[in-house]
Every structure is written in C-alpha cells, then in structure tokens.
Design an enzyme around this catalytic site. Structure first.
Site, PDB file in Angstrom:
ATOM      1  N   ASP A  45      38.254-102.979   3.251  1.00 34.85           N
ATOM      2  CA  ASP A  45      36.815-103.002   3.481  1.00 34.85           C
ATOM      3  C   ASP A  45      36.604-103.834   4.748  1.00 34.85           C
ATOM      4  O   ASP A  45      36.760-105.051   4.731  1.00 34.85           O
ATOM      5  CB  ASP A  45      36.121-103.651   2.273  1.00 34.85           C
ATOM      6  CG  ASP A  45      34.622-103.849   2.488  1.00 34.85           C
ATOM      7  OD1 ASP A  45      34.113-103.486   3.565  1.00 34.85           O
ATOM      8  OD2 ASP A  45      33.965-104.378   1.563  1.00 34.85           O
ATOM      9  N   LYS A  93      26.616-103.981   9.969  1.00 32.29           N
ATOM     10  CA  LYS A  93      26.980-105.325  10.427  1.00 32.29           C
ATOM     11  C   LYS A  93      27.327-105.314  11.914  1.00 32.29           C
ATOM     12  O   LYS A  93      26.854-106.117  12.676  1.00 32.29           O
ATOM     13  CB  LYS A  93      28.172-105.868   9.627  1.00 32.29           C
ATOM     14  CG  LYS A  93      28.069-105.700   8.118  1.00 32.29           C
ATOM     15  CD  LYS A  93      27.150-106.707   7.471  1.00 32.29           C
ATOM     16  CE  LYS A  93      26.710-106.384   6.059  1.00 32.29           C
ATOM     17  NZ  LYS A  93      27.724-106.140   5.067  1.00 32.29           N
ATOM     18  N   TRP A 119      32.610-109.238  -2.412  1.00 30.94           N
ATOM     19  CA  TRP A 119      32.774-107.807  -2.132  1.00 30.94           C
ATOM     20  C   TRP A 119      34.062-107.263  -2.733  1.00 30.94           C
ATOM     21  O   TRP A 119      34.078-106.147  -3.270  1.00 30.94           O
ATOM     22  CB  TRP A 119      32.686-107.522  -0.639  1.00 30.94           C
ATOM     23  CG  TRP A 119      31.350-107.918  -0.074  1.00 30.94           C
ATOM     24  CD1 TRP A 119      31.113-108.889   0.849  1.00 30.94           C
ATOM     25  CD2 TRP A 119      30.062-107.386  -0.433  1.00 30.94           C
ATOM     26  NE1 TRP A 119      29.757-108.986   1.089  1.00 30.94           N
ATOM     27  CE2 TRP A 119      29.101-108.092   0.320  1.00 30.94           C
ATOM     28  CE3 TRP A 119      29.630-106.399  -1.327  1.00 30.94           C
ATOM     29  CZ2 TRP A 119      27.732-107.835   0.222  1.00 30.94           C
ATOM     30  CZ3 TRP A 119      28.267-106.140  -1.423  1.00 30.94           C
ATOM     31  CH2 TRP A 119      27.334-106.845  -0.667  1.00 30.94           C
TER      32      TRP A 119
HETATM   33  C1  LIG Z   1      27.665-105.897   3.490  1.00 31.90           C
HETATM   34  C2  LIG Z   1      28.993-105.665   2.904  1.00 31.90           C
HETATM   35  C3  LIG Z   1      29.203-104.721   1.895  1.00 31.90           C
HETATM   36  C4  LIG Z   1      28.079-103.914   1.284  1.00 31.90           C
HETATM   37  O1  LIG Z   1      27.778-102.883   2.131  1.00 31.90           O
HETATM   38  P1  LIG Z   1      26.701-101.760   1.731  1.00 31.90           P
HETATM   39  O2  LIG Z   1      26.823-100.840   2.908  1.00 31.90           O
HETATM   40  O3  LIG Z   1      25.378-102.434   1.630  1.00 31.90           O
HETATM   41  O4  LIG Z   1      27.121-101.136   0.468  1.00 31.90           O
HETATM   42  C5  LIG Z   1      30.488-104.531   1.433  1.00 31.90           C
HETATM   43  N1  LIG Z   1      31.515-105.224   1.940  1.00 31.90           N
HETATM   44  C6  LIG Z   1      31.348-106.143   2.904  1.00 31.90           C
HETATM   45  C7  LIG Z   1      32.535-106.891   3.435  1.00 31.90           C
HETATM   46  C8  LIG Z   1      30.090-106.399   3.425  1.00 31.90           C
HETATM   47  O5  LIG Z   1      29.917-107.314   4.389  1.00 31.90           O
END
Ligand SMILES: *Cc1c(COP(=O)(O)O)cnc(C)c1O
Length: 359
Positions: free
Chosen positions: A172, A196, A101
């Site tokens: 993030d 999540k 990511w």
């Molecule tokens: C799942 C995830 C993403 C991607 O998220 P989307 O909402 O599908 O774009 C980005 N960063 C992390 C840490 C993730 O777990």
C-alpha cells in the site's frame, strides 16, 4: 498572504497543475466543452489515459509484464480486492502490522476467512517505528506478503523493503508513491489511493504483475477482478475521468521537475530541514524513531496539548494549514508531499521558532 497546505489527504497538488487545469477546464484544447464532459471512449480522453499510463511507466520504470490500472474504491477497497484475487488455496497470507492502514488490510483477511501470518506487530512501540525489517523471516510458502510502505498516521516509512524471495510483495503506497525511486520488480502488486501525492480523490492506482491476476478464483464478481480491468485497459466501465486527467498533469509536472531522482532529492532536503529543526529545538518532539521516519508525514508533539492547539491556530493565522495530527494519535503532523515546496517547509520552521519563542 502566501498559504501553504500541509493536509494529509486530500492534500496539496502542484500549483502549476491547478492553474493549467483551470485554464483548460471550460474549453478543452478548443473543442468547446470540458474534458470532464467527454466520453471515456473518445479520442481526447484516450490520449489522456494513455499519457497518464506512459508517464507512470517512465517515472517508475514499470516493466512490460506489469499492468497499470486506474480504478475506484480507494486504497480501502484494495484491502479486500488484493486477497480476493491473490489468495491461494491452502496458503496463508503474510502481513506486517505497522499501524492503522495495515491493520485494516489484515481485518479484511479475517472477514474473508483467509489464514494469516502477522510477521511484525508494531503495537508494543505504539507504531512509532518499523523494527528489524532486515531480519524478518518471511515464510516462503505464503500466497503473498503485504506491507504499508508509508504509515501516514504514525509518520513511519520503510527505508528499504523486506526480502520475500519468491513470495510476491504487495504494498500500500498511498502516501509515498512517486515520492522517491523504487524498484517495481521487487513487487507483485502496488496500490495507492491517489489523493495524497498523485491526484484528486476518486482514483486508485494499481500496478500488478499480470501473471498474478490469473490466480483469481471463479467466484469473484466481475468488477472486483483485476483481469477485468487488465483486459479492458481500465475501461470496463466509466473510470474517474477527471481524476485521471489531473493525474496526467501531475505526472507531466513530476517529469518536468527532473523525474523521481530530483523529486527524491527535494523530499530528502525538506524532511531533513524539518526533522533537524525539531530534534534540536528542545521544545518540539518528533514521535517516530529516527531510523524509520517518514519523509512524507512528519508527526510531532509540543510539551502540552494546550500548546498544540495554540500552535495549530497560530500557524493557521500565518497561512500554514492542515497541521493537526490524525484524530487517533493527536499532536501535530506536517504532510510534506511532492507538491509542498521547500519554501513551505522553511516558512513552517520559521513559524515554529516564533511560536516557541513566545511559549
Ligand atoms: C489514506 C490512506 C489509505 C486510505 O485510502 P482511501 O483511498 O481513502 O481508501 C490507505 N492507506 C494509506 C497508507 C493511506 O495513507
């Protein structure tokens, strides 16, 4: 049979939230139709989005000088939107590359033609640890410094955050937001795809220090500017009303559990029991180095890939779903987000023991 869901995302949501949403789905509080059929500018939805924001502010202690935004496009759009808005002419953007990511976020900098400085690269240890955080030298002249606080695919997590001085820290937090207490004031911007830990897919949460949004260059389109969404309180266009409604119910639930202190304790206990079992099993092997292991995504291997396949099938036949590792790394992964109860983790350990006995 009691089913426990260990999916990485979309993932388990609190059962009481699912049942409450079901109970009021067809007739929202006696109005005769569903909340998802309501105007995003009408009073019932106004109450929902305001309560969701108030809950998040209470839980995370978000100060007044930060805006809370309910956006779309996922965390993946934030990989581009953050640099578009927070770039500073002549300054580089710093990043710690802790896996997939973070890597994707760094790639967007290249696409936008922005200069970067990668402070940490986990490639040489297969991203199985986040090494030396306390010793990272963050250049004080960066536009901002980006991290991924929990690496969903490799199962690593920052146990504390790097010191960046006056350089805004951007995180993030898609897979660990609301899993523990954090000091929001340490960050310039936090973003998270909701699916999540804090809602269904379709919602992206952004927490941003408002002064940073003012940096945005003139040539960034309206929908991609944070100021647009700050000024309109996330109602510039139609927001993902259903996902915001569920987020409100989830944050109500987190508050009922005792807030982030209680949630953090529960998550610590779940992770400890699972890692302790794995470490002492003499059969299963956790892939992440202990000091920076994730409390949300527990990645582990069995002696052979054949056994991994058989274990995943055996677990499924016992009501434990979603244990397959990410396709990039293989193996097994148990995502034990807020909504996965301690009993679910204990049931998983039981099934792991039983599988090992017969292996
Ligand atoms: C799942 C995830 C993403 C991607 O998220 P989307 O909402 O599908 O774009 C980005 N960063 C992390 C840490 C993730 O777990």
């Amino acid at each position: 049979m009691q089913v426990y869901n260990f999916n990485a995302g979309p993932a388990a949501l609190p059962r009481p939230v699912i049942l409450k949403a079901q109970s009021e789905f067809a007739d929202y509080k006696g109005c005769g139709y569903s909340i998802i059929e309501e105007s995003h500018r009408a009073a019932p939805f106004d109450e929902v989005i305001n309560a969701a924001e108030a809950n998040l502010r209470t839980l995370l202690g978000i100060p007044e000088e930060y805006a809370v935004l309910f956006l779309q496009g996922g965390a993946s759009l934030q990989f581009a939107m953050v640099p578009m808005n927070l770039q500073v002419p002549g300054k580089k953007i710093g990043y710690a590359d802790t896996g997939v990511w973070a890597h994707k976020a760094i790639k967007e900098l290249d696409i936008l033609g922005l200069d970067k400085e990668v402070v940490f690269d986990g490639a040489d240890t297969n991203y199985n640890e986040i090494r030396g955080i306390a010793d990272w030298k963050v250049n004080p002249d960066l536009a901002y410094f980006g991290i991924c606080s929990n690496n969903t695919i490799y199962g690593t997590e920052y146990p504390f955050f790097p010191e960046t001085g006056d350089v805004p820290l951007v995180a993030d937090m898609s897979s660990d937001i609301l899993s523990k207490r954090i000091d929001v004031k340490k960050f310039g911007l936090i973003f998270a795809g909701a699916q999540k830990n804090i809602g269904p897919a379709g919602l992206t949460l952004v927490i941003i220090r408002k002064d940073l949004a003012e940096r945005c260059p003139k040539n960034i389109p309206t929908m991609l500017r944070y100021t647009t969404h700050i000024d309109s309180k996330s109602l510039f266009n139609t927001p993902p009303t259903f996902s915001i409604y569920i987020n409100r119910l989830i944050t109500d639930w987190v508050i009922e559990q005792g807030g982030l202190e209680a949630i953090e304790q529960a998550n610590d206990q779940k992770a400890k029991e699972l890692y302790d079992f794995i470490d002492n099993s003499g059969f299963y092997r956790a892939t992440a180095a202990p000091a920076t292991r994730s409390k949300m995504n527990v990645c582990f291997r069995l002696p052979t890939e054949e056994q991994e396949k058989a274990f995943i099938a055996f677990a499924k036949s016992n009501g434990l779903v979603g244990l397959k590792g990410h396709r990039k790394v293989g193996g097994c992964r148990a995502s034990i987000y807020n909504a996965v109860p301690l009993e679910g983790v204990r049931r998983l350990v039981e099934i792991m023991k039983e599988f090992q006995k017969n292996a």
